[in-house]
Design an enzyme around this catalytic site. Structure first.
Site, PDB file in Angstrom:
ATOM      1  N   HIS A 121     -16.281  95.228 -28.248  1.00 31.65           N
ATOM      2  CA  HIS A 121     -15.300  95.561 -29.392  1.00 31.65           C
ATOM      3  C   HIS A 121     -14.771  94.092 -29.651  1.00 31.65           C
ATOM      4  CE1 HIS A 121     -11.977  97.151 -31.260  1.00 31.65           C
ATOM      5  NE2 HIS A 121     -11.157  96.425 -30.914  1.00 31.65           N
ATOM      6  N   HIS A 126     -14.554  92.347 -33.993  1.00 29.84           N
ATOM      7  CA  HIS A 126     -13.546  91.408 -34.639  1.00 29.84           C
ATOM      8  C   HIS A 126     -14.083  90.283 -35.346  1.00 29.84           C
ATOM      9  CE1 HIS A 126      -9.796  93.748 -34.218  1.00 29.84           C
ATOM     10  NE2 HIS A 126     -10.080  93.827 -32.908  1.00 29.84           N
ATOM     11  N   GLU A 166      -8.012  96.749 -37.330  1.00 24.72           N
ATOM     12  CA  GLU A 166      -8.593  97.637 -36.610  1.00 24.72           C
ATOM     13  C   GLU A 166      -9.178  98.804 -37.260  1.00 24.72           C
ATOM     14  OE1 GLU A 166      -9.434  97.481 -33.528  1.00 24.72           O
ATOM     15  OE2 GLU A 166      -8.142  95.990 -32.578  1.00 24.72           O
ATOM     16  N   SER A 185     -16.935  99.339 -33.679  1.00 17.48           N
ATOM     17  CA  SER A 185     -17.527  99.036 -32.478  1.00 17.48           C
ATOM     18  C   SER A 185     -17.756 100.586 -31.797  1.00 17.48           C
ATOM     19  CB  SER A 185     -16.631  98.263 -31.835  1.00 17.48           C
ATOM     20  OG  SER A 185     -15.244  98.812 -31.825  1.00 17.48           O
TER      21      SER A 185
END
Length: 259
Positions: A121, A126, A166, A185
């Site tokens: 993730h 990111h 996010e 993700s």
């Protein structure tokens, strides 16, 4: 704070983190599955950034290599952290252009969903957009705002991160596409966010986002849609703490989920 069943891995004196053959295989399988879902769902700048990162296909990336790539583009790096860190650790890292990365990778039994962030993730989700100076400027400004904020405002400030970094969506010439790490993700969230008729998709407004509650353990009932990463760059130049004061004055929205 929730405790983790995972143990963080620590780099050796050369910055190398040892991963087992099974952990490398989990990365390989996660990467293959997720990359295969991106076309027509991820925004083009994100896909281009992913290609630029050039993650290894058959092993977990080493953080020193990820940092080298980010540093060459925007001066960012990644910093190894335990699975869960608090605001007092999170904000200073971002303000100093360091993105925190939990160094463990999920087990097979958690392959489809893991509530806490793992290295897949963190790195896959990111780091690609951090090669874009507009996105990177916003994340840095967000960290600095967190340092300046009263601790009572940290939870509210977390909403801004949640609905952009996010779980953000973006308008494109081809329609709405994803860029947020929690979407990028997760195969389930990727199709839900873009193809389901159930969630609400709203034009991004920082005060509106700050007034919107969320849960971390469900498919999101609402997403905010920016027009481009230019919106995030402009947000980086704005008074984020002033938006918090305005959101408090107006009051919180009712949650769109069962509490």
């Amino acid at each position: 704070m929730k405790t983790s069943t995972y143990q963080s891995k620590h780099p050796d004196e050369n910055g190398h983190i040892p991963y087992s053959a099974e952990e490398d295989a989990v990365w390989r399988d996660l990467l293959e599955r997720q990359v295969g879902m991106l076309e027509g769902r991820a925004c083009r700048p994100w896909i281009n950034a992913l290609r630029e990162m050039n993650f290894p296909k058959v092993r977990v990336p080493q953080l020193k290599d990820v940092s080298e790539m980010l540093n060459a583009h925007t001066g960012w790096s990644v910093a190894p952290v335990p699975a869960l860190i608090g605001f007092t650790e999170f904000f200073p890292l971002l303000a100093n252009r360091q993105f925190p990365v939990a160094t463990f990778i999920r087990r097979r039994e958690d392959f489809d969903y893991l509530q806490e962030p793992d290295i897949f993730h963190e790195v896959f989700g990111h780091t690609p957009p951090l090669t874009d100076h507009r996105f990177a400027a916003f994340v840095e400004a967000y960290g600095k705002a967190g340092l300046a904020a009263d601790p009572k405002d940290h939870v509210m400030l977390a909403r801004l991160f949640w609905f952009t970094v996010e779980f953000g969506l973006v308008n494109t010439d081809d329609g709405i596409r994803a860029y947020g790490a929690g979407i990028m993700s997760s195969p389930g969230e990727l199709t839900w966010a873009l193809e389901s008729e159930k969630p609400l998709r709203k034009p991004f407004d920082p005060v509106d986002a700050l007034r919107t509650p969320y849960r971390i353990d469900i498919m999101q009932p609402v997403y905010f849609v920016i027009d481009s990463f230019d919106d995030l760059f402009e947000l980086a130049q704005s008074d984020l703490l002033g938006y918090i004061n305005e959101a408090r004055r107006l009051g919180m929205h009712e949650p769109l989920y069962k509490t």
